[in-house]
Enzyme design. Structure first.
Site, PDB file in Angstrom:
ATOM      1  CE1 TYR A 120      -3.756   2.503   0.977  1.00 43.27           C
ATOM      2  CE2 TYR A 120      -1.907   3.604   2.045  1.00 43.27           C
ATOM      3  CZ  TYR A 120      -3.200   3.629   1.562  1.00 43.27           C
ATOM      4  OH  TYR A 120      -3.930   4.790   1.648  1.00 43.27           O
ATOM      5  CD  GLU A 155      -6.035   4.618  -1.030  1.00 44.91           C
ATOM      6  OE1 GLU A 155      -7.079   4.459  -1.698  1.00 44.91           O
ATOM      7  OE2 GLU A 155      -6.027   4.646   0.212  1.00 44.91           O
TER       8      GLU A 155
END
Ligand code: GDP
Ligand code: MN
Length: 396
Positions: free
Chosen positions: A118, A205
């Site tokens: 992530y 993101e």
């Protein structure tokens, strides 16, 4: 402003970040054509909506099958996936219970996955800088990781003198990357910081950022949003706007210069000034109510704007009471009162109306309202107004 995954990936591709080949499709035919053009052994058919959690999401109509991300190995599978997604409503953790209608798909060649990481950049107001957040637990909800295994999240901030290579390497080591991948990760992160700055982003993101079996990195999902206040100098982003994703009432309001945001409650608020609007919403909640919207009619609101604002509020079927809270500074209370009366006469105000006017010409304003014989409740103070609105909403 938010953009779709495929658009974000295109922006990242232009900056040299590793993304797979893919094609956007607005119809089943285009999806099938994309399968042929990509000529890959498998593709991911991905619903394009402005919300994450698509993979684990479900369609409102169960017959459409599971998930907004599907791996397909044949033209037939692509056709079936596209048919069951396009035009249907996808519900994910991030869409709210009403979900979002899928109007376009991204058909992307498949990539091999060794690990899922992530990585995100976002404006951190409390630190007045940009936060860089990374986690070895990629591919899943970062909120869940933060709640259950916070030690698996590394966070750092971009300093006033820019982002440093050692900061990138430190994150890479914390993620447990191999030596060659550390170098690639540092380069990728530097580029990402560049895109973020250059485009006035509010969020980038990448979840997951994939480590492939050969150690190379791959941007497998991308979410980007931009600072609305900087869009004036990011004109080329305007073409990436998807009007289907925007609340129609918010669009109508913006067109006439009203700041309106629809919320889930049942007490509509009409206020002048963003600060007063926030305070009004807080106090409504304090007395047990839920605001149906944020609405700032602006400092220079006139009769027409007040009328438009009423029209927008009344279109929201959830509204059970309207609370008007105006402080007459530059704006005069008598003008607002005239706007309220005009709106009530031309529109069918079928819900209780609570009005609080303070400031310039408030006596005249109250007078106008009283003479209009409108069925409304006048209030003196903000807490008085909020309590009356909450009570009115409960009764209607
Ligand atoms: P999200 O659920 O909205 O975050 O959508 P993602 O694009 O992140 O997709 C969800 C998951 O699907 C990812 O975490 C991957 O595990 C998987 N996925 C997406 N694209 C591919 C692909 O091309 N190949 C494989 N094997 N898995 C994929
Ligand atoms: Mn994702």
């Amino acid at each position: 402003m938010n953009i779709h995954e495929y658009q974000a990936k295109e922006l990242l591709r232009q900056e040299g970040l590793p993304v797979l080949r893919g094609k956007v499709a607005f119809s089943v035919e285009e999806a099938v054509a994309a399968w042929s053009e990509l000529a890959a052994p498998l593709v991911a058919v991905k619903a394009q909506i402005h919300a994450g959690g698509r993979g684990a999401g479900h369609f409102q109509d169960d017959r459409q099958g599971k998930g907004g991300v599907r791996i397909c190995k044949s033209q037939d599978e692509v056709e079936r996936a596209a048919t069951s997604m396009l035009g249907h409503v996808l519900v994910t953790k991030q869409t709210g219970k009403n979900g979002k209608r899928v109007g376009r798909l991204y058909i992307e060649e498949g990539g091999a996955i060794e690990r899922e990481l992530y990585l995100s950049l976002l404006v951190d107001r409390s630190k007045a800088s940009v936060a860089v957040i990374a986690s070895a637990s990629g591919g899943m909800d970062i909120e869940e990781v933060a709640a259950k295994t916070p030690e698996r999240i590394v966070q750092t901030h971009i300093g006033i003198d820019g982002f440093k290579a050692w900061q990138a390497r430190k994150i890479a080591f914390a993620l447990g990357l191999q030596k060659d991948t550390v170098k690639e990760f540092a380069r990728l992160l530097q580029k990402l910081v560049g895109v973020f700055r250059q485009r006035d982003a509010a969020l980038v993101e990448i979840n997951p950022l994939v480590v492939q079996p050969d150690g190379k990195l791959l941007v497998m999902d991308a979410k980007m949003s931009f600072d609305d206040n900087a869009l004036f100098r990011q004109q080329e982003l305007e073409s990436l706007r998807d009007k289907e994703e925007e609340e129609p009432s918010e669009r109508e309001a913006n067109a006439v210069g009203l700041s309106y945001i629809k919320l889930d409650g049942d007490i509509a608020c009409m206020v002048n000034g963003a600060g007063l609007a926030m305070a009004t919403m807080d106090i409504v909640q304090h007395f047990g109510g839920e605001p149906a919207n944020f609405l700032d009619v602006g400092g220079g609101a006139d009769k027409e704007r007040v009328e438009t604002a009423f029209g927008i509020i009344l279109k929201d079927k959830a509204v059970k009471a309207i609370l008007v809270n105006i402080f007459g500074g530059i704006m005069r209370c008598d003008v607002i009162a005239e706007g309220i009366v005009a709106a009530a006469q031309s529109l069918d105000v079928h819900v209780p109306l609570v009005v609080r006017l303070q400031g310039t010409n408030f006596e005249q304003g109250k007078d106008i309202l009283a003479r209009s014989k409108l069925n409304l409740t006048a209030a003196e103070t903000l807490s008085d107004a909020a309590q009356k609105a909450v009570a009115a909403a409960r009764q209607s």
